[in-house]
Design an enzyme around this catalytic site. Structure first.
Site, PDB file in Angstrom:
ATOM      1  N   ASP A  92      53.133  -2.642  59.797  1.00  0.00           N
ATOM      2  CA  ASP A  92      51.928  -2.711  60.627  1.00  0.00           C
ATOM      3  C   ASP A  92      52.115  -3.795  61.673  1.00  0.00           C
ATOM      4  O   ASP A  92      52.544  -4.917  61.361  1.00  0.00           O
ATOM      5  CB  ASP A  92      50.698  -3.010  59.768  1.00  0.00           C
ATOM      6  N   HIS A 135      54.260  -6.225  56.645  1.00  0.00           N
ATOM      7  CA  HIS A 135      53.775  -6.713  57.932  1.00  0.00           C
ATOM      8  C   HIS A 135      54.910  -7.418  58.667  1.00  0.00           C
ATOM      9  O   HIS A 135      55.595  -8.282  58.098  1.00  0.00           O
ATOM     10  CB  HIS A 135      52.591  -7.662  57.728  1.00  0.00           C
TER      11      HIS A 135
END
Length: 273
Positions: A94, A245
Site C-alpha cells: 500500500d 507497507h
C-alpha cells in the site's frame, strides 16, 4: 429514432436521480444491461472493518463469519489462487505517500525477480511519478487505492463522489503512463460495506483484501527486524495475499530474506490474475 433518443434520455435521468450512473460510452444500443440491475438503496451500508484470524499452522485464516453476504458475489478476494506445483504467495504494497524506501524495495524485487501489486493514491502518483513509472517498466501492477484515502462507506451517499475516488487515480495514472490502470482495488484502512463493494464491482474492479498484515504502518514505531521476520514466516500459507507497507524501513530491510526463505520453504511469488 426520436422516440428511442427520448427513452434513453429519460432512463439516464432516472438512474442519475436514483444514485446510479450510466457510463457515457454506454448511451447507445450497446447499453450495459447489468447497470440497470443495481439499486443502491437495496444494499446495506454498515461500515465493516476487514479482519482475519491468523494461525501458525500454514492454513488460510478464517475471516468475519457474521457477514450476511458472500465476498465473491462482489468480486472481492482475500486469498489468491493456489498452484499445484508451488505454494503461492501474492505480494502487495500500500502506497499512500513516499517515505524513501520504495526504491530499495523495487531494487530487491528486481534482484529476486518478484512482481508485486502496488496500491497507490492520487497523492502518490502526483508526488512520486518516476517511481510509478519504474513500477510499470519493471512489470509490477500499479492499482487503485483512491484519491483521498477515505473510508469508502462514507462516500456511498453519492455515486459521483464515490466514482471520483477511483476515476481520479485512473486518470492520473493514464496521463502519466499512457496505460489503463488494472482493475484491482484496495479499500483504504480495510473499511467496506456491502454497498461499497457493490459500487466498486459496478465500476469493474476486483476488491483485494489480504490474509496477512502486521503493524508495519507507523514510520516512527517500526517492528524489530527479528520480530518481523519471525511473524511473517510463521504465518505464511498457500495462496496468501500479503499486505506490506512501503513506508516501512523494516520491510525494506528484510524483504530479500523473506523472499529467499519463503522460496526455500517451497513457495513462489505470483501476480494475481
Amino acid at each position: 429514432m426520436k422516440k428511442l433518443t427520448c427513452l434513453l434520455t429519460v432512463l439516464s435521468l432516472c438512474f442519475s436521480l436514483s444514485g446510479c450512473s450510466i457510463a457515457s460510452t454506454n448511451i447507445s444500443m450497446g447499453i450495459n444491461k447489468e447497470r440497470f440491475k443495481i439499486q443502491l438503496a437495496d444494499f446495506d451500508n454498515t461500515c465493516i472493518n476487514w479482519f482475519f484470524i491468523p494461525n501458525t499452522q500454514a492454513r488460510t485464516p478464517k475471516i468475519n463469519d457474521k457477514l450476511n453476504f458472500e465476498l465473491n458475489d462482489y468480486n472481492a478476494i482475500y486469498n489468491g489462487p493456489t498452484n499445484s506445483n508451488k505454494k503461492s504467495l501474492y505480494l502487495t504494497f500500500d502506497e499512500g505517500y513516499e517515505n524513501g524506501y520504495t526504491e530499495r524495495i523495487l531494487d530487491v524485487l528486481k534482484e529476486k525477480n518478484v512482481k508485486a501489486i502496488f496500491f497507490v493514491t492520487s497523492h502518490y502518483i502526483c508526488y512520486s511519478p518516476d517511481t510509478v513509472k519504474r513500477m510499470v517498466a519493471e512489470g509490477h501492477v500499479v492499482a487503485n487505492h483512491t484519491k483521498h484515502h477515505y473510508s469508502m462507506p462514507s462516500v456511498t451517499y453519492s455515486a459521483v463522489a464515490f466514482n471520483k475516488e477511483l476515476y481520479d487515480v485512473e486518470d492520473r495514472f493514464k496521463k502519466l503512463t499512457g496505460q489503463d490502470m488494472p482493475k484491482f482495488f484496495r479499500p483504504p484502512m480495510g473499511k467496506y460495506s456491502e454497498k461499497s463493494l457493490a459500487m466498486t464491482k459496478d465500476l469493474g474492479y476486483k476488491t483485494v483484501f489480504w490474509s496477512f498484515a502486521y503493524g508495519d504502518y507507523e514510520p516512527n514505531s517500526q517492528p524489530g527486524v527479528g520480530y518481523a521476520k519471525n511473524h511473517i514466516f510463521s504465518h505464511l500459507h498457500d495462496g496468501s495475499i500479503l499486505l506490506l507497507h512501503a513506508i516501512s524501513k523494516t520491510n525494506a530491510s528484510i524483504l530479500g530474506e523473506v523472499i529467499d526463505e519463503a522460496r526455500k520453504d517451497g513457495y513462489e511469488f505470483y501476480l494475481l490474475p
